[in-house]
Design a protein around this motif. Sequence first.
Motif: not given
Length: 219
Positions: A15, A23, A25, A51-52, A54, A97-98, A105, A108, A165, A167
């Motif tokens: 990420t 990045s 998703s 969420m992002v 990876g 969150n990632k 996770g 990020i 992000p 989101k």
Amino acid sequence: FEFDSVPRGAEIQLTAVNDDWVSVSAPAEEILGRFPYVTTAEHAQHMHDTMVIGQPFAPDAPRPLVLEMERTATCDFTVVDNAGEAVEGAAIYMSPNKAVAPGPGGVIGMYSRTVDILGKTADEMRAFFGEKRQAALASDDPDDRFGRYMAKTDKSGKATLRALPGKRSELIILEHEQFELGTLKHAAFHRGANVDLTPGQTTEVKLTVQKKGVEVLGR
């Protein structure tokens, strides 16, 4: 950017984030196939929207690895009390969150060194990250990984967080010596608020706080 070395494994998951880009998703159908605990299309879509995720690369993938990116979002905050007066010095935190397969996770753009956490009890861990967070809040260093998603309101009750992000349902936490947020609509035992963000756009959020002690959780 370049990593001098990476652990051996079946794949590399990456990420990336800076002030303007984050990045992309994976689509929901790919998430459904990669995460063993995601067993429904609804769950996979929820992860994609909140969420992002990876991006995976095979260990022998041609170098350089290329990450697909999209514009980050910005959030402008205004914090007022019940009388509509601006609240200065409110610390606002967000933790986008990632997720990496198979899990778990984190936030990020954040990381921790194993040497920092090995041998620490749960209370020591909370104290360690609490100290890092407070130091970052007082710092002007934009590259401090503990301070990327923190800001304090000025005399006008204004604050801005960037590099977010785009989101849905991002959680907002607020701390102040005299004031606090009400409880979340879907979780009455937590204080906070939620906001939906859009890539490349600025969202304005007005937070109304109440005096501490007005509402006691669990009663």
